[in-house]
Design a protein around this motif. Structure first.
Motif, short mmCIF file in Angstrom:
data_model
loop_
_atom_site.label_atom_id
_atom_site.label_comp_id
_atom_site.label_asym_id
_atom_site.label_seq_id
_atom_site.Cartn_x
_atom_site.Cartn_y
_atom_site.Cartn_z
N LEU A 110 0.82 -1.20 0.00
CA LEU A 110 0.00 0.00 0.00
C LEU A 110 0.86 1.26 0.00
N ASP A 113 2.39 1.70 -3.44
CA ASP A 113 1.44 1.66 -4.56
C ASP A 113 1.75 0.51 -5.53
N ILE A 194 -2.89 3.50 8.32
CA ILE A 194 -3.21 2.19 7.73
C ILE A 194 -3.87 1.35 8.82
N GLN A 222 -5.68 3.89 4.55
CA GLN A 222 -5.75 2.63 3.82
C GLN A 222 -6.16 1.51 4.76
N ILE A 246 -10.76 6.55 1.54
CA ILE A 246 -9.85 5.41 1.61
C ILE A 246 -9.06 5.36 0.31
N GLY A 248 -6.69 3.10 -0.55
CA GLY A 248 -6.37 1.78 -1.05
C GLY A 248 -6.69 0.71 -0.02
N ARG A 270 -7.34 0.33 -6.96
CA ARG A 270 -6.65 0.57 -5.69
C ARG A 270 -6.93 -0.51 -4.66
#
Length: 313
Positions: A110, A113, A194, A222, A246, A248, A270
């Protein structure tokens, strides 16, 4: 003679279980649940995942039922579940290690990416979409601080992450900052970049990852879900992804498994989908854990991961 009847993963898995138990527990007598000559009344224990309807009623006279998975909600909500029989969840060091590996991989995926890189590779696109986030830039929030949650939190701290965790019941930990109870949940979420969900499935936790919870996270936060599929309100998560609340998600568990082909998660740019593989230990390791749990029960002890109805897991 102690007899374990093996039902988990169906008749096709029997040979793997037989070999595994012969190596780690040769003194334990194991039989296939699916053997036409098998008599459930002659078994002391049963190893199960999700038996056919009515089969659990045949386990009422056993000393314990042992589950091949860490979650048991697929068992305890059945009409044929024998509630007076001990139920033990799967655990062990390899399970925690595998989950730790998966969560660490998911967090880094995450942060960097990785989903975009994978899509570019499929299209043979060379584009240097650089992501400069590191462990120093992200606050990890663990939703659920049981055996797995605590192990994963400490693993992430060793990797250099700042980690906090939320749990329902008040407790303290020397290494991890804990937020306990409903009154502390909003503050916990507001600090989280996260969110890693490791909660069990209980009436209190179903649908917990909904629009309200997601809105409490930092914009662009995320999500990693390695808890249970029924924790996530899927429409709410898709809406949060659409609005970029959000940024991802990595999802390993779903309400319906296998994930239906029409699910938007499959192709979302994503979202990373994995097929419920985060912490499935090797058959030999699982067999050793089961054999040890049986030894504890035979010695009059209660295994640590015994299902507690008052907790819901």
């Amino acid at each position: 003679m102690t007899v374990l009847a093996v039902s988990a993963e169906g008749p096709a898995a029997w040979e793997n279980w037989r070999k595994a138990f012969s190596e780690v527990a040769p003194d334990l007598t194991i039989v296939s649940w699916f053997d036409p000559a098998f008599d459930p009344e002659k078994a002391d224990y049963a190893l199960v995942w999700d038996p056919a309807p009515g089969e659990m009623a045949k386990m009422r006279g056993m000393r314990a039922i042992l589950c091949s998975g860490a979650g048991v909600n697929q068992l305890v909500h059945r009409e044929d579940f024998p509630r007076d029989v001990m139920l033990v969840r799967m655990g062990g060091e390899q399970t925690a290690a595998l989950m730790g590996d998966y969560v660490l991989w998911a967090i880094i995926s995450l942060m960097r990416d990785a989903r975009t890189w994978a899509m570019q590779q499929e299209q043979k696109v060379w584009r240097r979409n650089l992501e400069y986030n590191s462990c120093m830039d992200r606050q990890i929030g663990i939703l659920g601080f049981g055996n797995l949650g605590a192990a994963i939190a400490r693993r992430l701290v060793k990797a250099g992450f700042s980690v906090a965790a939320w749990c329902r019941r008040p407790r303290q930990d020397e290494d991890i900052r804990l937020f306990c109870g409903e009154e502390a949940k909003a503050e916990f979420l507001e600090e989280t970049d996260i969110l890693v969900n490791l909660l069990p499935s209980t009436p209190q936790t179903r649908d917990i990852i909904n629009a309200d919870l997601l809105s409490c996270l930092k914009p662009g936060a995320q999500l990693i879900n390695v808890g249970r599929g029924d924790h996530v309100v899927e429409a709410d998560l898709l809406a949060a992804l659409e609005s970029w609340q959000i940024a991802g998600a990595v999802l390993d568990v779903f309400r319906e498994e296998p994930l239906p082909k029409q699910s938007a998660f499959w192709t979302h740019p994503r979202v990373i989908v994995t097929p419920h593989v985060a912490a499935e230990a090797a058959c030999k390791i699982q067999a050793a854990y089961i054999a040890n749990a049986i030894q504890e029960i035979e010695a009059g002890k209660t295994p640590e991961l015994t299902y507690r109805p008052e907790w819901g897991y």
